[in-house]
Design an enzyme around this catalytic site. Structure first.
Site, PDB file in Angstrom:
ATOM      1  N   ALA A  94      49.208  -0.788  -3.016  1.00  0.00           N
ATOM      2  CA  ALA A  94      48.876  -2.313  -3.066  1.00  0.00           C
ATOM      3  C   ALA A  94      47.810  -2.376  -3.390  1.00  0.00           C
ATOM      4  O   ALA A  94      47.468  -3.792  -4.091  1.00  0.00           O
ATOM      5  CB  ALA A  94      48.790  -2.534  -1.636  1.00  0.00           C
TER       6      ALA A  94
ATOM      7  N   GLY B  57      50.289   6.765  -1.478  1.00  0.00           N
ATOM      8  CA  GLY B  57      50.952   5.907  -2.297  1.00  0.00           C
ATOM      9  C   GLY B  57      51.044   4.160  -1.995  1.00  0.00           C
ATOM     10  O   GLY B  57      50.763   3.529  -3.312  1.00  0.00           O
ATOM     11  N   CYS B  58      51.100   3.940  -0.800  1.00  0.00           N
ATOM     12  CA  CYS B  58      51.155   2.883  -0.552  1.00  0.00           C
ATOM     13  C   CYS B  58      49.926   2.065  -1.053  1.00  0.00           C
ATOM     14  O   CYS B  58      49.358   0.746  -0.966  1.00  0.00           O
ATOM     15  CB  CYS B  58      51.376   2.507   1.235  1.00  0.00           C
ATOM     16  SG  CYS B  58      52.838   3.396   1.169  1.00  0.00           S
ATOM     17  N   THR B  59      48.481   2.739  -1.209  1.00  0.00           N
ATOM     18  CA  THR B  59      47.410   2.659  -0.840  1.00  0.00           C
ATOM     19  C   THR B  59      46.843   1.948  -2.245  1.00  0.00           C
ATOM     20  O   THR B  59      46.578   1.205  -2.691  1.00  0.00           O
ATOM     21  CB  THR B  59      46.662   2.994  -0.404  1.00  0.00           C
ATOM     22  OG1 THR B  59      45.889   3.310   1.152  1.00  0.00           O
ATOM     23  CG2 THR B  59      45.019   2.883  -0.997  1.00  0.00           C
TER      24      THR B  59
END
Length: 153
Positions: free
Chosen positions: A50, A45-47
């Protein structure tokens, strides 16, 4: 869940980026700031979030935005994350969670029935007077840029 509301003055923040340079909110008054808090470098999710912001970096900067990410990861982790995906914006290392706590994004979370403490994915749009214009607590990680742009229509 953050205690801050749209219209509040943004708490001052100060932290080291991936180049060990000190970045403060007061240094970023020339544009609107997309300040996004995320749990961990190199997780799905963070990737996605970002990378979505990075892929739309030119569009966002043309619309007058500056982008800054914050997570409790180390500077070394941020360096690897940035190099792997070629991000054009800074990431702040908040190992002591001081910034996360001041923005109210560190707290109890629940995943698969298990409770634990961590960063609640949240994005703040802060204007050049350091006033919070928008808060996103339900971030669409794959389409976050569209979510931000549509909120200004």
């Amino acid at each position: 869940m953050t205690h801050l509301k749209e219209g509040d003055k943004a708490p001052e923040l100060s932290g080291l980026n991936q180049q060990s340079e000190l970045i403060s909110l007061s240094d970023l008054n020339d544009k609107k700031l997309i300040l996004f808090f995320y749990p961990k470098d190199n997780t799905p999710g963070c990737t996605a979030q970002a990378c979505n912001l990075s892929e739309n970096y030119s569009l966002l900067t043309k619309k007058g935005f500056h982008i800054l990410g914050v997570s409790p990861d180390s500077i070394e982790s941020h360096i690897k994350f940035i190099n792997k995906y070629k991000f054009m914006y800074d990431l702040i290392s908040d190992i002591d969670k001081k910034i996360c706590l001041s923005y109210g994004v560190f707290g109890k979370k629940k995943f698969m029935g298990r409770e634990y403490y961590g960063v609640n994915r949240t994005t703040f749009i802060i204007n050049n007077n350091q006033i919070i214009e928008k808060i996103f607590t339900k971030v669409n990680t794959k389409n976050h840029t569209q979510q931000i742009i549509e909120s200004y229509k």
